[in-house]
Scaffold this active site. Structure first.
Site, mmCIF file in Angstrom:
data_model
loop_
_atom_site.group_PDB
_atom_site.id
_atom_site.type_symbol
_atom_site.label_atom_id
_atom_site.label_comp_id
_atom_site.label_asym_id
_atom_site.label_seq_id
_atom_site.Cartn_x
_atom_site.Cartn_y
_atom_site.Cartn_z
ATOM 1 N N GLU A 1 30.947 -7.320 -16.260
ATOM 2 C CA GLU A 1 29.950 -8.370 -16.197
ATOM 3 C C GLU A 1 30.201 -10.104 -16.671
ATOM 4 O OE1 GLU A 1 26.265 -7.858 -15.682
ATOM 5 O OE2 GLU A 1 26.024 -5.992 -16.635
ATOM 6 N N GLY B 1 32.136 3.117 -9.875
ATOM 7 C CA GLY B 1 33.068 2.546 -9.402
ATOM 8 C C GLY B 1 33.978 1.758 -10.238
ATOM 9 N N PHE C 1 25.263 -2.446 -9.676
ATOM 10 C CA PHE C 1 25.393 -3.638 -9.991
ATOM 11 C C PHE C 1 24.092 -4.043 -10.734
ATOM 12 C CE2 PHE C 1 27.770 -2.934 -6.166
ATOM 13 C CZ PHE C 1 29.237 -2.955 -6.660
#
Length: 729
Positions: free
Chosen positions: A696, A469, A241
């Site tokens: 995003e 992921g 992230f």
């Protein structure tokens, strides 16, 4: 380009993930492993006068204690955005200077993690504190105009088109507002963890990362060794992230400890230390001036920002890259400033600029709709862009209007009454329906792909990318299955580790848009090579008929308009992504979010029982993981709107809620129904398969859709996140 949609196939690593078969650095428990722990500074800024490590060294099992007196020879990694490899320019434990609370001041290495932790607890550091600031509002704030900073230009320059000031002054309707967004931290399940081991002068590092080459080349710089003597293994990042997009401050400490001890060393950074020693989304302040004519055509937008950075680095911001292009507003001015604070250098957290920028702009657009008495969806459709308002170039594709129309139909938007407080549930809860849009640059990075097809029908593809992921392996396997007919169980995808193809940083939603076109190009090259072999029913049949055990091809691919020289940056571990602006077009992914909130009339508790989100991300290669990405982005947006804030105490610095008990996140009970849909229209101008990023953009616009729904339910306009109960009392 394929005109056929991809099937909803299972993700490639699903079985391994659910049964715990994926292994991470923190899982390594081999015999003879040493364990490291960090002792950290308790002042926000200052100097180490003296360190007493006698008690730490006396702990049974402690083998090594390192401080700045031992590690002064280590080179700094360089800041990722300044031509280096690290998330920040400074390297802790190389000088007595303390730049932020929680900065490591000692490393303790022991035979067990318990002994290492106990040793770190017993380190006594005599620190001389200096004046500090940790908020945007301090009277002595050191404010830097980003346009005047040494950052690369025009990438981080102010954005201007037309005459926004004059257009705003002459607008029939003018809206002015200031919005505030707190600092926030990402907390991946796999914390920052490293295993370092030297054998015969070669260093092997296991670390979950988004940027294996930055670790390899950054460590080579810090340790003054040849990059060829370093291997980085990261088959799966365990979540990133943005936190893991560069060389971490602890990695070289584990490597140096392993070199001195002659044993593998594992260092797992604690959750609290991740908050204090890893990058984070900076606090920001946004001033919006939006002007429109009496018919609702938006004529002017001014977006001015102040954003937190560290004292030792200028972390660049690009809030206005989004706000300038959400709509077709011909008069725009964006000014961005940085405020130096005594923290570790902030960094990229999912939708780093776009999420706060969308909250500010889309809240004002909703307010404009109410000033005009117009439906918020209709107003957005009327102001859709036909070309990029900044460069004048066409969009490679733009299906935002379709996202809005499809989302409105699925949500039942036509049943919404306009007046705030006019919709109620049977139990008396206030019902609010809100909408907002989002966009995110469709960036692309260079890549090298090697594809090997064996005579037994197995295929191996090596390409530069990292599995965080998001389902990258699944998307690549889908391409190989379609192009070569190889079943998923016969496909091996090698990504994330050095030693094969160069591993470019995976971030900014350019992962799939980089590796899928490279995999597609490798399939083209393999099929061309197969044309020279005898005919056969399958590619493997042709190999066997030719007596070939395998066939291997290698291709390289660059983004549109990128020069050949960019491959040098790829080979040396430096970021080389480009977009949204390309020589002939501008490219973005888009999304529309429709949100229902329920507000309990007495306690003012907010719930989000229903969300409908529709995305335009080009061709959807892996529908199942794409749906997961979009739902996950919505969950992130709910957390950002209603829960998440990294709290600071101006007196002491650092972050007060540096754990998952007090850093409040949404849980299963907070999440209702999330319906997702995709336009699934390929974008062939950007690349052959027509893919754009999704991870995003999925989050962008969720927070303002919730805030707009809260206004619809209560009549309150809220301009700070997160929205708390006390804001509605």
């Amino acid at each position: 380009m394929s005109d056929t949609a991809y099937p909803d196939a299972p993700r490639a690593d699903a079985r391994d993930k659910v049964r715990g078969a994926l292994r991470y650095a923190a899982d390594d428990a081999r015999p003879g492993m040493a364990h490291a722990a960090l002792a950290v500074a308790t002042v926000a800024r200052g100097t180490v006068r003296r360190i007493d490590a006698a008690a730490a060294r006396a702990v049974p099992g402690v083998r090594l204690v390192l401080t700045h007196e031992d590690l002064g020879g280590l080179k700094p990694p360089g800041f990722l955005m300044g031509g280096g490899y690290g998330f920040q320019s400074i390297q802790p434990l190389t000088s007595p200077q303390v730049a932020y609370r929680g900065q490591p001041v000692a490393l303790v290495v022991a035979d067990s993690p318990e002994a290492a932790a106990e040793g770190a607890r017993l380190v006594r550091a005599d620190l001389a504190a200096e004046p500090h600031q940790v908020t945007l509002d301090a009277p002595e704030a050191d404010i830097v105009a980003q346009a005047d900073s040494p950052l690369p230009k025009p990438m981080f320059a102010d954005v201007t088109a037309g005459d926004a000031a004059a257009a705003f002054a002459g607008a029939a309707i003018r809206i002015e507002a200031e919005f505030r967004h707190p600092a926030q931290h990402q907390s991946p399940i796999e914390m920052l963890s490293t295993v370092a081991e030297w054998r015969d002068g070669h260093l092997t590092v296991q670390e979950g990362t988004q940027n294996a080459e930055a670790i390899r080349h950054g460590l080579a710089r810090q340790l003054e060794v040849d990059p060829a003597r370093i291997t980085v293994l990261s088959p799966s990042a365990g979540g990133g992230f943005g936190l893991k997009n560069s060389l971490q401050a602890h990695t070289v400490l584990a490597a140096e400890a392993a070199r001195r001890l002659g044993r593998p060393v594992k260092l797992v950074v604690s959750r609290a230390q991740v908050f204090h020693g890893g990058s984070f989304r900076p606090a920001s302040r946004h001033r919006i001036r939006l002007g429109a004519d009496a018919e609702g055509r938006m004529t002017a937008l001014v977006h001015e920002t102040d954003s937190q950075t560290s004292r030792h680095d200028l972390f660049p911001t690009q809030y206005t890259e989004l706000s300038s292009r959400l709509y077709g507003i011909g008069n725009f001015h964006g000014r961005e400033r940085l405020v130096r604070t005594d923290v570790q250098t902030p960094g990229y957290m999912r939708a780093p600029y776009e999420h706060p920028a969308a909250f500010a702009v889309e809240s004002c657009v909703d307010e404009l709709a109410y000033r005009l008495g117009r439906d918020p969806v209709a107003l957005r459709l009327a102001n859709d862009a036909t070309a990029d308002p900044i460069t004048g170039r066409p969009y490679s594709s733009r299906h935002l209007a379709e996202c809005l129309r499809r989302g409105a139909a699925r949500f039942g938007w036509d049943r919404r009454s306009m007046a705030p407080g006019s919709m109620r549930a049977a139990d008396g809860d206030l019902i609010g329906w809100g909408v907002a849009i989002g966009a995110y640059k469709a960036a692309t990075a260079p890549a090298v792909a090697k594809l090997r097809l064996a005579g037994n029908g197995a295929a191996v593809l090596s390409v530069g990318g990292h599995e965080m992921g998001q389902g990258m392996r699944t998307a690549i396997a889908a391409v190989l299955q379609r192009r070569l007919g190889v079943p998923p169980e016969r496909i091996t995808v090698e990504i994330g580790s050095t030693g094969g193809t160069p591993q470019h940083l995976t971030a900014g939603s350019w992962g799939t848009a980089t590796v899928v076109p490279a995999a597609d190009a490798a399939c083209d090259a393999l099929l061309r090579a197969l044309d020279a072999l005898p005919a056969g029913r399958t590619p493997a049949d042709r190999l066997r008929a030719a007596g070939r055990p395998f066939l291997e091809v290698e291709v390289s691919r660059r983004a549109p308009g990128q020069p050949e020289a960019v491959m040098g940056r790829l080979a040396t571990g430096l970021p080389a992504a480009t977009g949204p602006a390309y020589p002939e077009f501008v490219s973005f992914s888009h999304v529309a979010h429709f949100v229902e909130v329920r507000v309990e009339p007495t306690t003012r508790r907010i719930r989000v029982p229903r969300v409908v989100s529709v995305a335009d991300c080009g061709r959807v290669i892996s529908p199942r993981t794409a749906a997961s990405q979009l739902r996950g982005g919505v969950v992130w947006g709910i957390g950002a709107a209603l829960r998440e804030a990294s709290e600071v105490d101006p007196r002491y610095g650092g972050f007060l809620n540096a754990d998952l008990a007090e850093y409040v996140l949404p849980v299963n009970a907070d999440i209702g129904t999330i319906e997702v849909d995709f336009v699934d229209a390929p974008d062939p101008r950007l690349n052959g398969p027509g893919v754009k990023g999704l991870g995003e953009v999925a989050m962008v616009g969720v927070a303002p859709a919730i805030a707009n729904a809260v206004h619809h339910a209560t009549g309150r306009r809220l301009r700070s996140l997160p929205i708390r109960v006390e804001d509605l009392l």
